[in-house]
Every structure is written in structure tokens, then in C-alpha cells.
Design a protein around this motif. Structure first.
Motif, PDB file in Angstrom:
ATOM      1  N   PHE A   5       4.996 -14.178  11.544  1.00  0.00           N
ATOM      2  CA  PHE A   5       3.672 -13.788  11.053  1.00  0.00           C
ATOM      3  C   PHE A   5       3.552 -12.267  11.104  1.00  0.00           C
ATOM      4  N   THR A   6       2.888 -11.714  10.106  1.00  0.00           N
ATOM      5  CA  THR A   6       2.620 -10.276  10.084  1.00  0.00           C
ATOM      6  C   THR A   6       1.450 -10.016   9.149  1.00  0.00           C
ATOM      7  N   ALA A   7       0.976  -8.780   9.164  1.00  0.00           N
ATOM      8  CA  ALA A   7      -0.097  -8.360   8.255  1.00  0.00           C
ATOM      9  C   ALA A   7      -0.116  -6.837   8.207  1.00  0.00           C
ATOM     10  N   ASP A   8      -0.764  -6.326   7.198  1.00  0.00           N
ATOM     11  CA  ASP A   8      -1.093  -4.902   7.097  1.00  0.00           C
ATOM     12  C   ASP A   8       0.110  -3.970   7.154  1.00  0.00           C
ATOM     13  N   THR A   9       1.188  -4.321   6.476  1.00  0.00           N
ATOM     14  CA  THR A   9       2.321  -3.410   6.404  1.00  0.00           C
ATOM     15  C   THR A   9       1.944  -2.150   5.632  1.00  0.00           C
ATOM     16  N   HIS A  10       1.153  -2.288   4.587  1.00  0.00           N
ATOM     17  CA  HIS A  10       0.703  -1.145   3.791  1.00  0.00           C
ATOM     18  C   HIS A  10       1.880  -0.279   3.329  1.00  0.00           C
ATOM     19  N   PHE A  11       2.940  -0.925   2.856  1.00  0.00           N
ATOM     20  CA  PHE A  11       4.080  -0.158   2.334  1.00  0.00           C
ATOM     21  C   PHE A  11       3.589   0.843   1.286  1.00  0.00           C
ATOM     22  N   GLY A  12       4.138   2.047   1.317  1.00  0.00           N
ATOM     23  CA  GLY A  12       3.827   3.057   0.316  1.00  0.00           C
ATOM     24  C   GLY A  12       2.472   3.721   0.438  1.00  0.00           C
ATOM     25  N   HIS A  13       1.709   3.396   1.472  1.00  0.00           N
ATOM     26  CA  HIS A  13       0.337   3.895   1.595  1.00  0.00           C
ATOM     27  C   HIS A  13       0.299   5.099   2.534  1.00  0.00           C
ATOM     28  N   LYS A  14       0.253   6.274   1.960  1.00  0.00           N
ATOM     29  CA  LYS A  14       0.295   7.513   2.745  1.00  0.00           C
ATOM     30  C   LYS A  14      -0.908   7.654   3.682  1.00  0.00           C
ATOM     31  N   LYS A  15      -2.084   7.317   3.189  1.00  0.00           N
ATOM     32  CA  LYS A  15      -3.296   7.525   3.990  1.00  0.00           C
ATOM     33  C   LYS A  15      -3.369   6.619   5.220  1.00  0.00           C
ATOM     34  N   ILE A  16      -2.616   5.513   5.229  1.00  0.00           N
ATOM     35  CA  ILE A  16      -2.646   4.629   6.401  1.00  0.00           C
ATOM     36  C   ILE A  16      -2.090   5.348   7.631  1.00  0.00           C
ATOM     37  N   CYS A  57       0.975   0.855  -3.376  1.00  0.00           N
ATOM     38  CA  CYS A  57       1.862   1.713  -4.163  1.00  0.00           C
ATOM     39  C   CYS A  57       2.038   1.032  -5.512  1.00  0.00           C
ATOM     40  N   SER A  58       2.885   1.574  -6.351  1.00  0.00           N
ATOM     41  CA  SER A  58       3.101   0.950  -7.654  1.00  0.00           C
ATOM     42  C   SER A  58       3.816  -0.386  -7.462  1.00  0.00           C
ATOM     43  N   PRO A  59       3.584  -1.340  -8.356  1.00  0.00           N
ATOM     44  CA  PRO A  59       4.313  -2.606  -8.268  1.00  0.00           C
ATOM     45  C   PRO A  59       5.831  -2.399  -8.310  1.00  0.00           C
ATOM     46  N   GLN A  60       6.295  -1.416  -9.053  1.00  0.00           N
ATOM     47  CA  GLN A  60       7.736  -1.154  -9.148  1.00  0.00           C
ATOM     48  C   GLN A  60       8.303  -0.735  -7.788  1.00  0.00           C
ATOM     49  N   LYS A  61       7.605   0.163  -7.114  1.00  0.00           N
ATOM     50  CA  LYS A  61       8.057   0.603  -5.784  1.00  0.00           C
ATOM     51  C   LYS A  61       7.991  -0.547  -4.791  1.00  0.00           C
ATOM     52  N   LEU A  62       6.899  -1.313  -4.835  1.00  0.00           N
ATOM     53  CA  LEU A  62       6.753  -2.434  -3.898  1.00  0.00           C
ATOM     54  C   LEU A  62       7.819  -3.489  -4.148  1.00  0.00           C
ATOM     55  N   GLN A  63       8.144  -3.751  -5.406  1.00  0.00           N
ATOM     56  CA  GLN A  63       9.177  -4.737  -5.728  1.00  0.00           C
ATOM     57  C   GLN A  63      10.506  -4.348  -5.077  1.00  0.00           C
ATOM     58  N   LYS A  64      10.860  -3.073  -5.138  1.00  0.00           N
ATOM     59  CA  LYS A  64      12.111  -2.606  -4.517  1.00  0.00           C
ATOM     60  C   LYS A  64      12.091  -2.814  -3.007  1.00  0.00           C
ATOM     61  N   ILE A  65      10.946  -2.573  -2.387  1.00  0.00           N
ATOM     62  CA  ILE A  65      10.813  -2.791  -0.941  1.00  0.00           C
ATOM     63  C   ILE A  65      10.913  -4.276  -0.619  1.00  0.00           C
ATOM     64  N   LEU A  66      10.186  -5.091  -1.363  1.00  0.00           N
ATOM     65  CA  LEU A  66      10.185  -6.540  -1.113  1.00  0.00           C
ATOM     66  C   LEU A  66      11.580  -7.138  -1.238  1.00  0.00           C
TER      67      LEU A  66
END
Length: 185
Positions: A5-16, A57-66
Motif C-alpha cells: 500500500f502507498t499514496a501520495d508519491t507525487h512523481f514529477g511534482h516540484k512544489k511537493i 507531471c505530463s502523462p508522457q513523463k509519468l508513463q516512463k516512471i510507471l
């Protein structure tokens, strides 16, 4: 196979980084640490219930992370999951709410019901019978209620990594919850 279980990874989110005072010097460092922490625990055959806010972040960037993350990922939608929804093929499913039944010989009748929702609730389906509730959204800022079988599974609360069902059970055992029928109310 293990359940995570996890939550709130916020990949690509600079302000986090500033909102939650995450200990990373850049969003790239944060993303790499989150990926490394995830993959050091989760194997390819494991199941991960991500309880919202995968990335901003952009879907393209998130897809690469996922694609770099181990496991079969189930998404319980958070308030920041537009990019994740655009990557829907990487998830086993995407839902707003989910009730997971875990086989558990220590639980009542050998099953533990776990309610998964991005937001914390004070009561939920069968909460007075020992059902637990896992949530995110609050980034560890919501004070824990020691009398409630619920807690934040977000990365900000768990060393920036997913936790497994055994971790969940260990945390729940620290709670001072008593079934209503035994309280004498």
C-alpha cells in the motif's frame, strides 16, 4: 506474492518538495529515490494499491516512471490523478473507492476487510466491526487517532516507500481500538 500500500508519491511534482519538506534537493532526486525505494521492496509479481496522487507531471513523463515500477498497480483515484488516468493501461484498474478483503488467519472469520479511499474518514463500512481504513492525501499532517483503525499510508509517513500488509497489521496492533460491544457505552 505480497500486497503493498502507498499514496501520495507525487512523481514529477516540484512544489511537493516545499509543501511537505521532503528531503530531496530536486524533483529528479525525489523521483529516483521513490522509484528505488519502491523497487527495493516490491517484486514483479506483487500487488500495489496506490491510494491516490501518483504524479503531477505530463502523462508522457509519468508513463516512463510507471514503466520502471515493479508490481501490478491498482489505483484508488486521488485529487491529483489526471496524468495517471492518461496512463490507464499501466494500472490493473482505477477506482474512486475500494473494499479489499485480505485472507488473514488472525482476523475475524479469517478475513480482514480494508477500506481504501484517498481521503481520511471518521467512520466507514463496518468500522465498528474491526474493518480498517487506509488513506493518503494528508501527507502525515493529519493527527493520528489512536482509537481508530485507520492511518495514512502515504510515502511521507513511511520512509518514502510502500508498506506491506504485515506492516499494516503491525501498525493496527498499536491502536487502542475497542469494539463498541465491549466498551460498555
Amino acid at each position: 506474492m505480497m500486497i503493498w500500500f502507498t499514496a501520495d508519491t507525487h512523481f514529477g511534482h516540484k512544489k511537493i518538495l516545499e509543501y511537505t519538506e521532503r528531503p530531496f534537493s530536486s524533483v529528479e532526486e525525489m523521483d529516483e529515490a521513490l522509484i528505488e525505494n519502491w523497487n527495493s521492496k516490491v517484486s514483479a509479481d506483487d500487488e500495489v494499491y496506490h491510494i491516490g496522487d501518483v504524479g503531477l507531471c505530463s502523462p508522457q513523463k509519468l508513463q516512463k516512471i510507471l514503466q520502471r515500477l515493479n508490481g501490478k498497480i491498482y489505483l484508488i483515484r486521488g485529487n491529483h490523478d489526471k496524468a495517471a488516468e492518461a496512463c490507464k493501461d499501466r494500472f490493473e484498474w482505477i477506482k474512486d473507492y475500494y473494499e479489499l478483503t485480505m485472507p488473514d488467519s488472525e482476523a475475524y472469520q479469517g478475513k480482514q476487510l480494508i477500506v481504501l479511499l484517498h481521503y481520511a474518514m471518521r467512520v466507514w463500512q463496518a468500522s465498528h466491526y474491526g474493518t480498517c481504513h487506509l488513506y493518503g492525501h494528508s501527507h502525515g499532517q493529519l493527527p493520528d487517532d489512536s482509537t481508530s483503525l485507520s492511518f495514512d499510508v502515504g510515502v511521507d509517513c513511511h520512509n518514502y516507500a510502500p508498506i506491506n500488509y504485515n506492516d499494516v497489521k503491525r501498525i493496527l496492533k498499536t491502536k487502542n481500538w475497542t469494539p463498541p460491544q465491549l466498551r460498555g457505552d
